[in-house]
Scaffold this motif. Structure first.
Motif, PDB file in Angstrom:
ATOM      1  N   TRP A 372       0.817  -1.293   0.113  1.00 13.12           N
ATOM      2  CA  TRP A 372       0.064  -0.072   0.083  1.00 13.12           C
ATOM      3  C   TRP A 372       0.900   1.043   0.063  1.00 13.12           C
ATOM      4  N   ASN A 373       1.735   1.186   0.951  1.00 12.25           N
ATOM      5  CA  ASN A 373       2.565   2.431   1.189  1.00 12.25           C
ATOM      6  C   ASN A 373       3.391   2.529   0.063  1.00 12.25           C
ATOM      7  N   SER A 374       3.964   1.874  -0.720  1.00 12.55           N
ATOM      8  CA  SER A 374       4.638   1.986  -2.058  1.00 12.55           C
ATOM      9  C   SER A 374       4.045   2.222  -3.032  1.00 12.55           C
ATOM     10  N   ARG A 375       2.903   1.876  -3.142  1.00 11.11           N
ATOM     11  CA  ARG A 375       1.983   2.237  -4.421  1.00 11.11           C
ATOM     12  C   ARG A 375       1.486   3.900  -4.116  1.00 11.11           C
ATOM     13  N   PHE A 376       1.165   3.752  -2.814  1.00 12.06           N
ATOM     14  CA  PHE A 376       0.818   5.286  -2.852  1.00 12.06           C
ATOM     15  C   PHE A 376       1.840   6.287  -2.959  1.00 12.06           C
ATOM     16  N   LEU A 377       3.025   6.087  -2.418  1.00 16.07           N
ATOM     17  CA  LEU A 377       3.912   7.130  -2.812  1.00 16.07           C
ATOM     18  C   LEU A 377       4.003   7.230  -4.416  1.00 16.07           C
ATOM     19  N   ALA A 378       3.798   5.964  -5.007  1.00 14.73           N
ATOM     20  CA  ALA A 378       4.296   6.072  -6.450  1.00 14.73           C
ATOM     21  C   ALA A 378       3.025   6.978  -7.100  1.00 14.73           C
ATOM     22  N   ASP A 379       1.962   6.699  -6.560  1.00 15.10           N
ATOM     23  CA  ASP A 379       0.837   7.345  -7.389  1.00 15.10           C
ATOM     24  C   ASP A 379       0.451   8.896  -6.865  1.00 15.10           C
ATOM     25  N   PHE A 380       0.772   8.990  -5.711  1.00 15.74           N
ATOM     26  CA  PHE A 380       0.500  10.257  -5.197  1.00 15.74           C
ATOM     27  C   PHE A 380       1.730  11.252  -4.854  1.00 15.74           C
ATOM     28  N   GLY A 381       2.777  10.504  -4.816  1.00 13.57           N
ATOM     29  CA  GLY A 381       3.979  11.434  -4.567  1.00 13.57           C
ATOM     30  C   GLY A 381       4.309  11.998  -3.070  1.00 13.57           C
ATOM     31  N   VAL A 382       3.248  11.349  -1.917  1.00 17.51           N
ATOM     32  CA  VAL A 382       3.418  11.416  -0.777  1.00 17.51           C
ATOM     33  C   VAL A 382       3.630  10.378  -0.045  1.00 17.51           C
ATOM     34  N   ALA A 383       4.542  10.221   1.162  1.00 16.51           N
ATOM     35  CA  ALA A 383       4.465   9.132   1.942  1.00 16.51           C
ATOM     36  C   ALA A 383       3.477   8.946   3.148  1.00 16.51           C
ATOM     37  N   VAL A 384       3.110   7.740   3.231  1.00 17.18           N
ATOM     38  CA  VAL A 384       2.107   7.499   4.336  1.00 17.18           C
ATOM     39  C   VAL A 384       2.708   7.444   5.593  1.00 17.18           C
ATOM     40  N   LYS A 386       1.281   7.236   8.878  1.00 17.71           N
ATOM     41  CA  LYS A 386       0.541   6.457   9.761  1.00 17.71           C
ATOM     42  C   LYS A 386      -0.708   5.435   9.354  1.00 17.71           C
ATOM     43  N   PRO A 387      -0.886   4.550   9.717  1.00 12.36           N
ATOM     44  CA  PRO A 387      -1.914   3.568   9.213  1.00 12.36           C
ATOM     45  C   PRO A 387      -3.284   3.918   9.151  1.00 12.36           C
ATOM     46  N   SER A 388      -3.869   4.672   9.764  1.00  5.36           N
ATOM     47  CA  SER A 388      -5.237   5.403   9.615  1.00  5.36           C
ATOM     48  C   SER A 388      -5.287   6.166   8.522  1.00  5.36           C
ATOM     49  N   ASP A 389      -4.094   6.365   8.005  1.00  4.84           N
ATOM     50  CA  ASP A 389      -3.897   7.359   6.407  1.00  4.84           C
ATOM     51  C   ASP A 389      -3.559   6.275   5.461  1.00  4.84           C
ATOM     52  N   GLY A 390      -3.425   5.056   5.875  1.00  4.30           N
ATOM     53  CA  GLY A 390      -3.084   4.023   4.903  1.00  4.30           C
ATOM     54  C   GLY A 390      -4.062   2.839   4.950  1.00  4.30           C
ATOM     55  N   VAL A 391      -3.306   1.872   4.962  1.00  2.00           N
ATOM     56  CA  VAL A 391      -4.012   0.536   4.843  1.00  2.00           C
ATOM     57  C   VAL A 391      -5.227   0.205   5.875  1.00  2.00           C
ATOM     58  N   LEU A 392      -5.165   0.996   7.015  1.00  2.00           N
ATOM     59  CA  LEU A 392      -6.461   0.785   7.967  1.00  2.00           C
ATOM     60  C   LEU A 392      -7.669   1.851   7.950  1.00  2.00           C
ATOM     61  N   GLN A 393      -7.426   2.680   6.793  1.00  2.00           N
ATOM     62  CA  GLN A 393      -8.518   3.950   6.606  1.00  2.00           C
ATOM     63  C   GLN A 393      -9.772   3.493   6.080  1.00  2.00           C
ATOM     64  N   ASP A 394      -9.910   2.302   5.603  1.00  2.00           N
ATOM     65  CA  ASP A 394     -11.323   1.844   5.202  1.00  2.00           C
ATOM     66  C   ASP A 394     -11.860   0.689   5.701  1.00  2.00           C
ATOM     67  N   VAL A 395     -12.870   0.449   5.887  1.00  2.00           N
ATOM     68  CA  VAL A 395     -13.478  -0.559   6.577  1.00  2.00           C
ATOM     69  C   VAL A 395     -13.827  -1.895   5.726  1.00  2.00           C
ATOM     70  N   HIS A 396     -13.696  -1.471   4.456  1.00  2.00           N
ATOM     71  CA  HIS A 396     -14.196  -2.468   3.549  1.00  2.00           C
ATOM     72  C   HIS A 396     -13.730  -4.104   3.606  1.00  2.00           C
ATOM     73  N   TRP A 397     -12.181  -4.216   3.758  1.00  2.00           N
ATOM     74  CA  TRP A 397     -11.607  -5.308   3.860  1.00  2.00           C
ATOM     75  C   TRP A 397     -11.941  -6.230   5.056  1.00  2.00           C
ATOM     76  N   SER A 398     -11.964  -5.412   6.157  1.00  2.00           N
ATOM     77  CA  SER A 398     -12.441  -5.995   7.436  1.00  2.00           C
ATOM     78  C   SER A 398     -13.503  -6.651   7.659  1.00  2.00           C
ATOM     79  N   VAL A 399     -14.462  -6.312   6.759  1.00  2.00           N
ATOM     80  CA  VAL A 399     -15.978  -7.097   6.483  1.00  2.00           C
ATOM     81  C   VAL A 399     -15.940  -7.908   5.247  1.00  2.00           C
ATOM     82  N   GLY A 400     -14.884  -7.999   4.510  1.00  2.00           N
ATOM     83  CA  GLY A 400     -14.829  -8.946   3.499  1.00  2.00           C
ATOM     84  C   GLY A 400     -15.403  -8.429   1.979  1.00  2.00           C
TER      85      GLY A 400
END
Length: 489
Positions: A372-384, A386-400
């Motif tokens: 996630w962090n590598s792709r975000f840096l590549a796509d948006f030009g900024v480094a993540v 903290k997790p709440s700004d990255g892989v933990l920000q969305d509920v979707h995967w937690s509920v499948g």
């Protein structure tokens, strides 16, 4: 009763029980005490066992073989029942129940991990959710592509390849627009000040009514991740509050009102039947996104909103045109739900590629944060940071909900088409929006999209409403025109 009437009576009870399950999910996200999470998981698993048994009842197969539909509505009802039956019989009852139990518990674990910025606390649970969904996908795919099998729950009659091709066509123009906007000398000011929670909620309720939300059949509550729940005559919405950023609350509310009004707008004759819901999540997102963006972020509506906020809050002096620019300000950011229209779809594309790799097995949960962090840096030009700004920000995967994310961009594409048709059908729309009235738009959407429920296939809904087959061009043209004017590019 005839066989068709027997079938529909059986189905009505199944639909009613599914609404009960949905209400338990709403309660879990809004009011359930934290200590009840494990028990709620057991309750959800037990209820899913009952639902799965009904959805795979051998009588359904017999009815589907013998019933002769009497009209086009019956044809559509049988189409939806058959789709559900054929999918559910491929999934073992044990697996369906376990998915419901684990994903119910996983929501609370995700929320706590997000609050504590603790990815490690969530990854074992996510790995279990992914394992179950992979098993389900393999059962559903029957030798085909597992991700495509999961997609059918959210957007029937599409595939990962078709979505990837759409994203490949959209990405270059979106990236070019973003670079031009961020490189412009004309940069709107950010909103500053303090906006108390109680006042935000009061104004959010007013805004919800503006957009046609019926509080006699719904309610507004707070949640970690805003959502809409229910159908028929009980459709509830949630929002969230940041006292430094009222737009988060207001536009989350408008977004969820779009979902809710779709469900509330379905033909009442379809209540508690397979047609009594949205045609797909892509069509659902078309409603939430057109409410939120093309209507709610329009120059006309933000002019009204500026006046109301001046009355409700102690805002610094300004003017409506500058406020319009602030509402639509493009800036580097991490959070999808808070993203501007220019960059929103780039957030979705990131998630689509990652979840497709997770289901395929080419990406594992242990490597997800780094990916996630590598792709975000590549796509948006900024480094993540903290997790709440990255892989933990969305509920979707937690509920499948693997396969859900691409429907956000499909919804934007459909909304672009609908907005084009709406503007032609209601040329004086801005006059109403400038007074805070969305009725000319929402009534058109109810008549041309919402009332059909699931009677029409997803793309057929949009094509019927617009008079042309949906594609990405109206959305991209709208974005380039709107932000080109705002940023002088």
């Amino acid at each position: 009763m005839s066989s068709y009437e027997d079938l529909m009576a059986f189905q009505r009870d199944t639909e009613a029980l599914a609404q009960v399950a949905g209400r338990l999910g709403w309660d879990q996200e809004t009011m359930m005490p934290r200590g009840a999470a494990e028990q709620r998981g057991e309750e959800m698993g037990a209820l899913e066992s009952v639902l799965h048994a009904r959805r795979t009842d051998p009588r359904l197969g017999e009815w589907l073989e013998t019933v002769t539909p009497g009209d086009e509505v019956a044809v559509a009802q049988l189409r939806e029942i058959r789709r559900s039956y054929e999918r559910n019989v491929k999934v073992p009852a044990r697996l369906a129940s376990e998915i419901a139990r684990v994903t119910s518990v996983a929501q609370g674990i995700w929320a706590e991990a997000r609050a504590n910025e603790d990815v490690a606390a969530f990854l074992p649970t996510l790995a279990e959710v992914l394992r179950l969904r992979r098993e389900e996908a393999a059962a559903l795919a029957d030798g085909g592509d597992p991700y495509d099998a999961l997609l059918q729950d959210y957007e029937p009659e599409t595939s990962g390849a078709l979505i990837a091709a759409l994203f490949d066509r959209m990405r270059p123009r979106l990236v070019a627009l973003r670079e031009a906007v961020l490189g412009s000398d004309r940069q709107p000011a950010a909103l500053t000040g303090h906006y108390p929670e109680a006042a935000q909620i009061r104004l959010s309720r007013e805004i919800a009514r503006n957009f046609g939300y019926d509080f006699s059949r719904g309610r507004l509550d707070l949640a970690v991740h805003p959502f809409s729940s229910g159908s028929g005559n009980d459709v509830r919405i949630t929002t969230r509050v940041n006292e430094k950023d009222p737009f988060n609350c207001f536009y989350s509310t408008i977004h969820e009102v779009g979902h809710a009004c779709y469900e509330l707008g379905v033909d009442p004759d379809f209540l508690l039947t397979p047609l009594g819901r949205g045609a797909s999540m892509g069509v659902h997102e078309s409603q939430s996104r057109i409410y939120e963006n093309q209507l709610g972020r329009s120059r006309a509506y933000t002019g009204w909103l500026f006046g109301r906020m001046q009355q409700v809050f102690d805002m610094a002096p300004g003017d409506a045109e500058a406020f319009y620019a602030t509402v639509n300000r493009v800036q580097q950011g991490f959070i999808r739900t808070e993203s501007d229209e220019v960059q929103y779809n780039l957030h979705v594309m990131l998630r689509f590629d990652l979840e497709r790799a997770l289901i395929a097995g080419t990406l594992e949960v242990a490597d997800l944060e780094e990916a996630w962090n590598s792709r975000f840096l590549a796509d948006f030009g900024v480094a993540v940071e903290k997790p709440s700004d990255g892989v933990l920000q969305d509920v979707h995967w937690s509920v499948g909900l693997f396969g859900y994310f691409p429907t956000y961009t499909l919804g934007n594409v459909y909304a672009g088409c609908l907005h084009h048709a709406l503007r032609e059908a209601v040329p004086d729309l801005d006059a109403a929006l400038a007074e805070g009235r969305s009725a000319p738009a929402t009534e058109w959407l109810r008549e041309n999209v919402q009332r059909h429920g699931a009677r029409l296939a997803p793309r057929e809904v949009i094509a019927t409403a617009c008079g042309f087959e949906p594609d990405e061009e109206p959305l991209l043209t709208y974005l380039e025109a709107k932000f080109g004017e705002l940023y002088g590019i």
